[in-house]
Write a protein that holds these residues in place. Structure first.
Motif, mmCIF file in Angstrom:
data_model
loop_
_atom_site.group_PDB
_atom_site.id
_atom_site.type_symbol
_atom_site.label_atom_id
_atom_site.label_comp_id
_atom_site.label_asym_id
_atom_site.label_seq_id
_atom_site.Cartn_x
_atom_site.Cartn_y
_atom_site.Cartn_z
ATOM 1 N N TRP A 1 0.848 -1.189 0.000
ATOM 2 C CA TRP A 1 0.000 0.000 0.000
ATOM 3 C C TRP A 1 0.877 1.230 0.000
ATOM 4 N N LEU A 2 0.496 2.244 -0.771
ATOM 5 C CA LEU A 2 1.220 3.512 -0.775
ATOM 6 C C LEU A 2 0.250 4.642 -1.069
ATOM 7 N N ARG A 3 0.725 5.850 -0.784
ATOM 8 C CA ARG A 3 -0.061 7.052 -1.060
ATOM 9 C C ARG A 3 0.667 7.822 -2.147
ATOM 10 N N VAL A 4 -0.015 8.068 -3.270
ATOM 11 C CA VAL A 4 0.628 8.679 -4.423
ATOM 12 C C VAL A 4 1.092 10.091 -4.072
ATOM 13 N N ASP A 5 2.384 10.360 -4.285
ATOM 14 C CA ASP A 5 3.010 11.681 -4.099
ATOM 15 C C ASP A 5 3.070 12.126 -2.642
ATOM 16 N N TYR B 1 -4.762 6.623 -2.773
ATOM 17 C CA TYR B 1 -4.126 5.477 -2.130
ATOM 18 C C TYR B 1 -4.075 4.329 -3.134
ATOM 19 N N ARG B 2 -2.925 3.699 -3.250
ATOM 20 C CA ARG B 2 -2.681 2.700 -4.295
ATOM 21 C C ARG B 2 -2.280 1.369 -3.675
ATOM 22 N N CYS B 3 -2.887 0.302 -4.221
ATOM 23 C CA CYS B 3 -2.506 -1.068 -3.857
ATOM 24 C C CYS B 3 -1.737 -1.659 -5.035
ATOM 25 N N VAL B 4 -0.517 -2.126 -4.793
ATOM 26 C CA VAL B 4 0.343 -2.687 -5.830
ATOM 27 C C VAL B 4 0.587 -4.158 -5.511
ATOM 28 N N ALA B 5 0.272 -5.041 -6.492
ATOM 29 C CA ALA B 5 0.503 -6.479 -6.340
ATOM 30 C C ALA B 5 1.438 -6.956 -7.442
#
Length: 420
Positions: A270-274, A301-305
């Motif tokens: 999980w990350l928050r863009v910028d 908010y981005r989920c990367v798999a």
């Protein structure tokens, strides 16, 4: 000197062979001589099965029928079998037909068989026996066991030992594919056929069957099958577990990241863009939990798999609304409230019963007015009679009526008026 039956048969055979040696080698199956027809049929038979040869004569004049093998050896002379091959058996013998069966046919039995009618000159008809050999079970192979989406794969199918050469078709699910075939002739007129097919795969091809189908006159429903195994990068989707409606200040936020791929994603981030993820946000596996929201948490908010094939992501845009303010208890119209999610007043509720009552009263008043007016006009309408034209009613003509009417004006004392 007496001649025995066997000696007579031998002499007849010798005479027939000497006569046949001078016959032209024609290829026609039906020969007509002096009204007699000699006919037979070509035969296709699967190896190991039985073939039946029929020599038929029309309008036979008691001429002898015999059957010869491709080496021109006599198989049957009338109903006698000089050839010592028990696979040949007499099925029927009459003046008009000689029918012989050949069991357990092999490739060595293939060739041209001769029906001869012992006339002068002798007649011949030819029956070609073709032996069919079905191929063995097809063998299907793949260049690689698994293939990644977007890449090309190659499959090979082989049909070994058939006669004639088999043909190969390819099917991927319900889609027919075009392959490149190569035919190789081996021993004893046998054939081996190899077909190759190439195509690019997608994730939808995972688990799809690919069939190698063999078409051959001696075989039915002969195929080999292989299921594709395709690797593909994850498919990612973010699901809002809580809240169900708008996100407002002071609420908690619970997001779940669903990721599917082959192989299964080995990492989910999980990350928050910028920007940085809020310090008190909690990440548990594929879940992101943030409590006590405020507007500073707004953002993407981005989920990367990711897996061995690649990575993919999904975004969720967070917008925190103002906390709802308590509103006084409505006293007149509780339905006329504000929609906090839409930010607009809800439409007022229309009381259809009141409208119906007003309409009914108006219609009743109109009806009453019509009744009163009707009665008024009915009471004041009537007919007025005077004596001014009293003589006119009894006059014989118009002139007399006028004179009588005019005369009535002088009698003013008797003038009366009636009201009804």
């Amino acid at each position: 000197m007496a001649i025995t039956g066997s000696g007579s048969l031998a002499i007849s055979l010798c005479v027939f062979v000497i006569s046949a040696a001078f016959l032209p080698k024609g290829a026609a199956e039906t020969v007509t001589v002096e009204g007699q027809n000699l006919a037979t049929d070509n035969i296709s038979v699967i190896e190991g099965e039985m073939a039946t040869i029929s020599c038929r004569v029309k309008n036979n004049d008691d001429s002898v029928i015999q059957l010869l093998n491709p080496n021109r050896q006599t198989i049957y002379f009338k109903d006698v079998r000089p050839l010592k091959d028990s696979r040949f058996q007499l099925v029927n013998f009459t003046d008009n037909e000689l029918r012989v069966s050949l069991s357990n046919v092999s490739l060595s039995d293939e060739g041209r068989y001769v029906c001869q009618l012992y006339t002068d000159p002798p007649q011949e008809a030819y029956a070609d026996i073709t032996v069919l050999v079905p191929p063995g079970s097809p063998i299907i192979e793949s260049r690689e066991e698994v293939v990644s989406e977007g890449n090309e794969t190659e499959l090979t199918c082989t049909a070994i030992g058939s006669k004639p050469a088999a043909s190969i078709r390819w099917m991927k699910g319900e889609e027919e594919l075009t392959g490149d075939a190569a035919v190789e002739e081996t021993y004893d007129r046998m054939f081996t056929v190899t077909s190759r097919v190439r195509f690019s795969v997608t994730k939808e091809d995972d688990g799809v069957p690919v069939d190698c189908i063999i078409d051959h006159p001696a075989a039915k429903d002969l195929l080999a099958q292989r299921h594709l195994e395709v690797l593909y990068k994850p498919e990612v989707k973010i699901v809002v577990t809580y809240p169900e409606g708008l996100t407002r200040e002071g609420d908690n936020l619970d997001l779940t990241c669903i990721a599917e791929g082959k192989p299964h994603p080995h990492q989910i981030n999980w990350l928050r863009v910028d920007e940085e993820v809020p310090p008190h946000a909690v990440v548990t596996g594929s879940d992101l939990y943030i409590e006590n929201l405020n507007k500073s948490y707004n953002g993407t908010y981005r989920c990367v798999a990711s897996n061995a094939v690649g990575e993919a992501y999904d975004d969720y845009i967070l917008y925190v609304y103002d906390a709802p303010t308590p509103s006084p208890t409505p006293t007149t119209n509780p339905a006329n409230t504000q929609d906090s999610r839409a930010g607009e007043g809800a439409p007022q509720k229309i009381d259809h019963a009141v409208i119906g009552g007003v309409v009914a009263v108006v219609m009743f008043a109109i009806l009453c007015a019509l009744i009163v007016l009707g009665r008024y006009f009915a009471r004041h309408k009537g007919t007025y009679f005077t004596h001014e034209a009293k003589g006119a009613d009894d006059a014989a003509d118009a002139d007399t009526a006028i004179i009588n009417a005019e005369g009535g004006h002088n009698n003013t004392d008797e003038k009366k008026e009636y009201y009804i």
